[in-house]
Design a protein around this motif. Structure first.
Motif, PDB file in Angstrom:
ATOM      1  N   ALA B  84       0.859  -1.188   0.000  1.00  0.00           N
ATOM      2  CA  ALA B  84       0.000   0.000   0.000  1.00  0.00           C
ATOM      3  C   ALA B  84       0.893   1.236   0.000  1.00  0.00           C
ATOM      4  N   VAL B  85       0.262   2.406  -0.087  1.00  0.00           N
ATOM      5  CA  VAL B  85       0.966   3.668   0.132  1.00  0.00           C
ATOM      6  C   VAL B  85       0.719   4.075   1.578  1.00  0.00           C
ATOM      7  N   TYR B  86       1.783   4.344   2.303  1.00  0.00           N
ATOM      8  CA  TYR B  86       1.709   4.704   3.714  1.00  0.00           C
ATOM      9  C   TYR B  86       1.996   6.195   3.864  1.00  0.00           C
ATOM     10  N   TYR B  87       1.074   6.886   4.526  1.00  0.00           N
ATOM     11  CA  TYR B  87       1.179   8.333   4.702  1.00  0.00           C
ATOM     12  C   TYR B  87       1.468   8.669   6.164  1.00  0.00           C
ATOM     13  N   CYS B  88       2.492   9.473   6.382  1.00  0.00           N
ATOM     14  CA  CYS B  88       2.817  10.008   7.696  1.00  0.00           C
ATOM     15  C   CYS B  88       2.290  11.445   7.721  1.00  0.00           C
ATOM     16  N   ILE B  89       1.441  11.763   8.686  1.00  0.00           N
ATOM     17  CA  ILE B  89       0.743  13.057   8.699  1.00  0.00           C
ATOM     18  C   ILE B  89       0.860  13.678  10.082  1.00  0.00           C
ATOM     19  N   LEU B  90       1.202  14.957  10.118  1.00  0.00           N
ATOM     20  CA  LEU B  90       1.199  15.688  11.387  1.00  0.00           C
ATOM     21  C   LEU B  90      -0.148  16.367  11.567  1.00  0.00           C
ATOM     22  N   ARG B  91      -0.709  16.224  12.732  1.00  0.00           N
ATOM     23  CA  ARG B  91      -2.040  16.739  12.976  1.00  0.00           C
ATOM     24  C   ARG B  91      -2.009  17.668  14.184  1.00  0.00           C
ATOM     25  N   ASP B  92      -2.247  18.957  13.935  1.00  0.00           N
ATOM     26  CA  ASP B  92      -2.272  19.950  14.994  1.00  0.00           C
ATOM     27  C   ASP B  92      -3.696  20.066  15.507  1.00  0.00           C
ATOM     28  N   LEU B  93      -3.936  19.652  16.727  1.00  0.00           N
ATOM     29  CA  LEU B  93      -5.293  19.669  17.261  1.00  0.00           C
ATOM     30  C   LEU B  93      -5.845  21.083  17.370  1.00  0.00           C
ATOM     31  N   ASP B  94      -4.951  22.071  17.471  1.00  0.00           N
ATOM     32  CA  ASP B  94      -5.413  23.454  17.553  1.00  0.00           C
ATOM     33  C   ASP B  94      -5.912  23.963  16.213  1.00  0.00           C
ATOM     34  N   ALA B  95      -5.605  23.241  15.137  1.00  0.00           N
ATOM     35  CA  ALA B  95      -5.977  23.674  13.791  1.00  0.00           C
ATOM     36  C   ALA B  95      -7.151  22.877  13.246  1.00  0.00           C
ATOM     37  N   GLY B  96      -7.878  22.216  14.119  1.00  0.00           N
ATOM     38  CA  GLY B  96      -9.036  21.483  13.656  1.00  0.00           C
ATOM     39  C   GLY B  96      -8.725  20.041  13.358  1.00  0.00           C
ATOM     40  N   ASN B  97      -9.584  19.410  12.610  1.00  0.00           N
ATOM     41  CA  ASN B  97      -9.514  17.977  12.421  1.00  0.00           C
ATOM     42  C   ASN B  97      -9.032  17.608  11.028  1.00  0.00           C
ATOM     43  N   MET B  98      -8.219  18.458  10.421  1.00  0.00           N
ATOM     44  CA  MET B  98      -7.843  18.246   9.033  1.00  0.00           C
ATOM     45  C   MET B  98      -6.673  17.277   8.914  1.00  0.00           C
ATOM     46  N   LEU B  99      -6.635  16.599   7.787  1.00  0.00           N
ATOM     47  CA  LEU B  99      -5.490  15.769   7.426  1.00  0.00           C
ATOM     48  C   LEU B  99      -4.852  16.379   6.187  1.00  0.00           C
ATOM     49  N   THR B 100      -3.543  16.577   6.210  1.00  0.00           N
ATOM     50  CA  THR B 100      -2.808  17.064   5.047  1.00  0.00           C
ATOM     51  C   THR B 100      -1.905  15.940   4.561  1.00  0.00           C
ATOM     52  N   PHE B 101      -2.261  15.388   3.401  1.00  0.00           N
ATOM     53  CA  PHE B 101      -1.527  14.242   2.862  1.00  0.00           C
ATOM     54  C   PHE B 101      -0.355  14.702   2.000  1.00  0.00           C
ATOM     55  N   GLY B 102       0.805  14.072   2.203  1.00  0.00           N
ATOM     56  CA  GLY B 102       1.931  14.254   1.305  1.00  0.00           C
ATOM     57  C   GLY B 102       1.920  13.139   0.270  1.00  0.00           C
ATOM     58  N   GLY B 103       3.097  12.806  -0.240  1.00  0.00           N
ATOM     59  CA  GLY B 103       3.195  11.785  -1.276  1.00  0.00           C
ATOM     60  C   GLY B 103       3.213  10.364  -0.752  1.00  0.00           C
ATOM     61  N   GLY B 104       3.621  10.188   0.520  1.00  0.00           N
ATOM     62  CA  GLY B 104       3.626   8.867   1.108  1.00  0.00           C
ATOM     63  C   GLY B 104       4.749   7.972   0.607  1.00  0.00           C
ATOM     64  N   THR B 105       4.821   6.768   1.186  1.00  0.00           N
ATOM     65  CA  THR B 105       5.779   5.735   0.776  1.00  0.00           C
ATOM     66  C   THR B 105       5.018   4.554   0.209  1.00  0.00           C
ATOM     67  N   ARG B 106       5.364   4.179  -1.014  1.00  0.00           N
ATOM     68  CA  ARG B 106       4.743   3.007  -1.620  1.00  0.00           C
ATOM     69  C   ARG B 106       5.516   1.783  -1.172  1.00  0.00           C
ATOM     70  N   LEU B 107       4.866   0.900  -0.407  1.00  0.00           N
ATOM     71  CA  LEU B 107       5.485  -0.333   0.078  1.00  0.00           C
ATOM     72  C   LEU B 107       5.126  -1.481  -0.844  1.00  0.00           C
ATOM     73  N   MET B 108       6.157  -2.131  -1.347  1.00  0.00           N
ATOM     74  CA  MET B 108       5.956  -3.331  -2.170  1.00  0.00           C
ATOM     75  C   MET B 108       6.421  -4.535  -1.364  1.00  0.00           C
ATOM     76  N   VAL B 109       5.617  -5.575  -1.332  1.00  0.00           N
ATOM     77  CA  VAL B 109       5.922  -6.779  -0.564  1.00  0.00           C
ATOM     78  C   VAL B 109       6.111  -7.936  -1.532  1.00  0.00           C
ATOM     79  N   LYS B 110       7.282  -8.551  -1.451  1.00  0.00           N
ATOM     80  CA  LYS B 110       7.603  -9.656  -2.355  1.00  0.00           C
ATOM     81  C   LYS B 110       7.336 -10.986  -1.667  1.00  0.00           C
TER      82      LYS B 110
END
Lengths: 113, 111
Positions: B84-110
């Motif tokens: 899958a693509v794994y997204y690491c996201i910083l979430r500032d509780l003072d700024a509401g409930n938003m998620l800001t997605f970057g490009g993420g890491t595509r994990l390939m499993v062999k």
């Protein structure tokens, strides 16, 4: 529970046409969101709602409208479809503020030709 | 908003542990670290989140550096369904409930 349900799953529109993407959730969540995801990119927030009757713009709201007349439903309206709106659209919901996770639907794949 | 940096892609062998890194050098004191993943043709799903201490749940573990400038998502035994693509996201509780997605890491499993 079905969670977050989006319809349709796929749609092709002609430039200038309009349509409504439907989103409904059965988890009694207050917060609902619309995102778009372009190929190879992360999601971008279009609009969100913190409760029935309340909506607000996200990062990329131009060309879209939303309404929230009930807790369950949060439709997204495209009035004059443009090729730049070709994307995958995701609806999400969450219980409220804080660290409550967002629950996503499976998306609507929209192509505008 | 504080941003995150992740590798574009990673590979793993099935049934081996996977460590997915995330750098967030400008993290603020009120930012929580959230991880979501997106399986092919599906919407993102929540994986785990933390503030300062390491966290474990049935899906994964989250290891957070002492200075909080980086974190690592750990899948203890990768399966083919973890691709899958794994997204690491910083979430500032003072700024509401938003998620800001970057490009993420595509994990390939062999297999």
């Amino acid at each position: 529970n079905a969670g977050v349900t989006q319809t349709p799953k796929f749609r092709i529109l002609k430039i200038g046409q309009s349509m409504t993407l439907q989103c409904t959730q059965d988890m009694n969540h207050n917060y609902m969101y619309w995102y778009r995801q372009d190929p190879g990119m992360g999601l971008k927030l279009i609009y969100y709602s913190v409760g029935a009757g309340i909506t607000d713009k996200g990062e990329v709201p131009n060309g879209y409208n939303v309404s929230r007349s009930t807790t369950e439903d949060f439709p997204l309206r495209l009035e004059l479809a443009a090729p730049s709106q070709t994307s995958v659209y995701f609806c999400a919901s969450s219980y409220g503020v804080g660290n409550q996770p967002q629950h996503f639907g499976d998306g609507t794949r929209l192509s505008i030709l | 908003d504080a941003k995150t940096t992740q590798p574009n892609s990673m590979e793993s062998n099935e049934e081996e542990p996977v460590h997915l890194p995330c750098n967030h050098s400008t993290i603020s004191g009120t930012d929580y670290i959230h991880w979501y993943r997106q399986l092919p043709s599906q919407g993102p799903e929540y994986v785990i989140h933390g503030l300062t201490s390491n966290v474990n749940n049935r899906m994964a573990s989250l290891a957070i550096a002492e200075d909080r400038k980086s974190s690592t998502l750990i899948l203890h035994r990768a399966t083919l369904r973890d691709a899958a693509v794994y997204y690491c996201i910083l979430r500032d509780l003072d700024a509401g409930n938003m998620l800001t997605f970057g490009g993420g890491t595509r994990l390939m499993v062999k297999p």
